[in-house]
Design a protein around this motif. Structure first.
Motif, PDB file in Angstrom:
ATOM      1  N   LYS A 180       0.840  -1.208   0.000  1.00 34.51           N
ATOM      2  CA  LYS A 180       0.000   0.000   0.000  1.00 34.51           C
ATOM      3  C   LYS A 180       0.873   1.256   0.000  1.00 34.51           C
ATOM      4  CE  LYS A 180      -3.802  -2.271   2.321  1.00 34.51           C
ATOM      5  NZ  LYS A 180      -4.279  -2.629   3.655  1.00 34.51           N
ATOM      6  N   ILE A 181       1.991   1.163   0.709  1.00 34.57           N
ATOM      7  CA  ILE A 181       2.925   2.293   0.702  1.00 34.57           C
ATOM      8  C   ILE A 181       3.440   2.510  -0.721  1.00 34.57           C
ATOM      9  CG2 ILE A 181       5.116   3.177   1.620  1.00 34.57           C
ATOM     10  CD1 ILE A 181       3.106   2.795   3.822  1.00 34.57           C
ATOM     11  N   VAL A 182       3.856   1.418  -1.337  1.00 32.97           N
ATOM     12  CA  VAL A 182       4.393   1.508  -2.700  1.00 32.97           C
ATOM     13  C   VAL A 182       3.354   2.108  -3.640  1.00 32.97           C
ATOM     14  CG1 VAL A 182       5.173   0.161  -4.688  1.00 32.97           C
ATOM     15  CG2 VAL A 182       6.056  -0.367  -2.407  1.00 32.97           C
ATOM     16  N   ALA A 183       2.111   1.615  -3.542  1.00 29.26           N
ATOM     17  CA  ALA A 183       1.054   2.109  -4.434  1.00 29.26           C
ATOM     18  C   ALA A 183       0.822   3.605  -4.225  1.00 29.26           C
ATOM     19  CB  ALA A 183      -0.235   1.332  -4.189  1.00 29.26           C
ATOM     20  N   GLY A 184       0.843   4.029  -2.974  1.00 31.19           N
ATOM     21  CA  GLY A 184       0.599   5.436  -2.675  1.00 31.19           C
ATOM     22  C   GLY A 184       1.707   6.339  -3.187  1.00 31.19           C
ATOM     23  N   VAL A 185       2.954   5.866  -3.053  1.00 30.86           N
ATOM     24  CA  VAL A 185       4.087   6.697  -3.431  1.00 30.86           C
ATOM     25  C   VAL A 185       4.325   6.645  -4.943  1.00 30.86           C
ATOM     26  CG1 VAL A 185       6.583   6.974  -3.150  1.00 30.86           C
ATOM     27  CG2 VAL A 185       5.161   6.491  -1.164  1.00 30.86           C
ATOM     28  N   ARG A 186       3.968   5.545  -5.562  1.00 32.19           N
ATOM     29  CA  ARG A 186       4.234   5.386  -7.001  1.00 32.19           C
ATOM     30  C   ARG A 186       3.589   6.508  -7.810  1.00 32.19           C
ATOM     31  NH1 ARG A 186       2.494   0.209  -8.176  1.00 32.19           N
ATOM     32  NH2 ARG A 186       4.536  -0.764  -8.060  1.00 32.19           N
TER      33      ARG A 186
END
Ligand SMILES: [Zn+2]
Length: 202
Positions: free
Chosen positions: A62-68
């Protein structure tokens, strides 16, 4: 837990140890059917409390998706994102709590993202911190500029310290401790480099 090699449902623990930071237990297991060994890692599950009050498990994806989204068109690789998510998880875990507000997860993202890419950082911060107008961007950029100058200044200081008039003056009172304290001090400038600024931005 099934054996990852043969799917046998039973295994025995042959070794069990706490990880260095005490946040997890690693168990070495042996399958009682095929005899192969594998490891399991037991950690606390962290719940993220959303603004609505709903909780959901903390997940790096979820972190990755948000930052991407904030990194679109920027020279940021998937590995960079994975590393950032790992860093965020470590900082969240280091707080040693079982529940964290979504807002705090956002805060934990800002620092590593700033180090990764300042443009992505500004994008993320502008959404996350709800920038209203150009002034908000300007002050955020101003802080970034000041910190950049500071970092450059500190690097120059570190370099000049290798010829060290300041340092030798400092240790001259205790000549016998000189060698030891020199090696101990070597790392300090980088250790303290980012901490005051980190707090300021949060
Ligand atoms: Zn097996």
């Amino acid at each position: 837990m099934h054996c990852p090699f043969c799917r046998h449902p039973d295994s025995k623990v042959v070794d069990s140890r706490t990880t260095d930071d005490g946040a997890a237990i690693r168990r070495r297991r042996q399958c009682s059917a095929c005899g192969r060994r594998f490891s399991t890692l037991e950690t606390t599950s962290i719940s993220v409390i959303k603004r609505s009050g709903v909780t959901e498990p903390f997940e790096r994806s979820k972190i990755v998706a948000g930052v991407r989204k904030a990194c679109q068109g920027r020279p940021v690789t998937e590995d960079d994102l994975a590393k950032l998510a790992q860093e965020v998880e470590e900082s969240v875990r280091s707080a040693g709590i079982a529940e964290i507000e979504a807002h705090e997860v956002g805060l934990a993202i800002l620092q590593p993202l700033r180090r990764l890419d300042v443009v992505a950082y500004l994008r993320f911060a502008s959404v996350y911190q709800a920038f209203d107008d150009l002034d908000d961007f300007e002050s955020a950029i101003e802080i970034l500029r000041q910190e950049q100058d500071q970092t450059v200044g500190q690097q120059a200081l570190v370099e000049s310290e290798s010829h060290a008039p300041r340092r030798s003056r400092r240790v001259s009172a205790k000549p016998q401790a000189k060698v030891q304290s020199r090696t101990q001090r070597k790392k300090r400038p980088t250790d303290t480099e980012s901490s005051p600024e980190q707090e300021r931005l949060l």
